[in-house]
Design an enzyme around this catalytic site. Sequence first.
Site, mmCIF file in Angstrom:
data_model
loop_
_atom_site.group_PDB
_atom_site.id
_atom_site.type_symbol
_atom_site.label_atom_id
_atom_site.label_comp_id
_atom_site.label_asym_id
_atom_site.label_seq_id
_atom_site.Cartn_x
_atom_site.Cartn_y
_atom_site.Cartn_z
ATOM 1 N N SER A 114 -21.571 -9.289 -1.789
ATOM 2 C CA SER A 114 -20.805 -8.798 -2.923
ATOM 3 C C SER A 114 -19.550 -8.064 -2.442
ATOM 4 C CB SER A 114 -21.697 -7.908 -3.791
ATOM 5 O OG SER A 114 -21.108 -7.688 -5.047
ATOM 6 N N ASP B 161 -23.707 -13.475 -7.461
ATOM 7 C CA ASP B 161 -23.709 -12.329 -6.552
ATOM 8 C C ASP B 161 -24.912 -12.348 -5.604
ATOM 9 O OD1 ASP B 161 -23.935 -9.603 -5.534
ATOM 10 O OD2 ASP B 161 -22.499 -9.058 -7.098
#
Length: 617
Positions: free
Chosen positions: A400, A512
Amino acid sequence: MNNEQYPLINAQIKEKLIAAGIAIEFYQYDAGELIMKKGTISDKVFIITTGEVRVYIEQEVKIQLAVLKHGQFFGEMSCLTGDTVSANVEAIGEVQVHAIGREGLLLLMDEHSQFRMQMINAMVKRIQNSNARVVEEHEKSVLVIKQQEGRDEERYGDIIGDSEAIRLVIAQVHAAASHTKPVVICGEPGTGKMNVAAKLHYLAAEGLYPLLTIQPDKLNQSEWEATLRAARGGSLVISDAEKLSREWLHAIDGTDGETRIILLSSVQLPLQRAQLIVIPPLRERVEDIPLLAKYFAVREGAAHAEYAFSQDALRMLSLFPYLRNNVEELQAIIKEAFIRSEGRMITSGHLRFGRSRSEGERPKIGLALGSGSLRGLAHVGVLRVLQQENIPVDYIAGTSVGSFVGGAFAAGMSADDCAAVVATMRWGQLVRPTFPKRSFVHNTPMVDFIEGHLGKRNIEDLPIPFAAVASEVATGEAHIMTRGSLAHAISASTAIPAVMRPVRFQNKTLIDGAVVHPVPAALVKSMGADIVIAVNVSAESFAKGTTRHFIDSLMNTIDMMSAKMVREELQLADIILRPDLGFQQIGFKDMNFCISAGEQVTRQSVEQVRQLLDQTS
């Protein structure tokens, strides 16, 4: 043995044979049945009516010499001369033959001028080629025996796994066993390509014919022809086939003979006719890891597969991505752990992950930069101190926001330059609203933003080896990106579930990576790091602080889901950095606060890093 087809016994000749009291016998054989045995004397010549037979000699395995079909004959030399048969003959499928004795053969030669000339020519040619035949059979024997040496000790294991991917591989192996077209087995190093090739061979040839291998650097025309002859009836495996020239690939693609050609490659090859079997890396079939681990433990001597591992050990094994050597790496880890456990249950304390360093080699440092939205701006402070202290960074893995900051640093941007870019950054530069509203925003603008500052860069070309973590929507498995567009990889790794639209990249739909590897310590260890510095910027408590809106609540939920995975994965870290970011919500206005927190926690650990470098040197 004739290589042409002739109508040997017509009605007229048949009448003459019967008038002379010469019997024409009829025989039928099932697949695999031996019709003629080497070393015996045949008093008959056999003429094939239907089906095919295989002529072979037998050393360590069967070495095929020829396949005969309808109208062809065998046994004529022994029948005429009284010498022993020089090779075995077996039925390939169901076979029907007619047989006549020596008198019938002589009559057939008298009455059938075309056959007589063919028989004489065949016998003369056989005598002329006898020495060459001996040399050829010796050559085959030497090649086969040389490659068979030690194969009793080398046992190819089963194709272990219950994942959908492995079930597909097994189905493809069975399909490939039904034909002799070239087969390409594609996969990363250590995925078991040779194991799958062996299973295909033994399934098709039942282990009765040679399984030979050849390297591309040994491939010249004479070597190819000799090895192909030696493997006749069996399989010829070409390792590292991605190194073959286009000319060789084209020639192999057109091959359709009695030898199955299997190409092992790390990439897909431009072949038109070949069947492709793709073996997925171990990290993309995590559910198979416990099965494989138990299988390897039993092979090492564990009494019971179900009691070979503790649950924490199985979780750790499933967490590690095995980037360097896949299944073979897992097997080596189990072998060492079994020794440490002294044959008892293997726990996480018995497991050792990572590479073996050469004597005198400097330890490699890897950074695992975790997820945490804008809290990840603290990563910039960590990198700044490491640069100032001249502490080398050899590998970076990011999830991320960790992939955003880590990717920029791996591409050559200094920590100060990262801070300067972040100071000008706003959400409007990174995301746009989506239409229709399947999610709130999409982060396509992020690709342009990154490429605007770093250029269009591929991960494999970066100065520092880098990996970004995303999660595959369809399977929930981690997708680790070590090649391809850096900007698109970061975009996929940062696509917050339900908030941002999933990103389509590398033929997968990705979100993510925080839901699979929140702090990718295992990943950077797998990349080759000896010393792992993990930076955890996720929220410490989910009960403290207030949520301002739905996105805050969703981020808290993701953090809660990740908490257990973080604790387990941090067991592989040598140093854990936890910047003190409090519990308040972080915005771009808090950039300096976050960077300072990263700097402070890193300075407190610099001496520990140096000590580890000294201890492991």
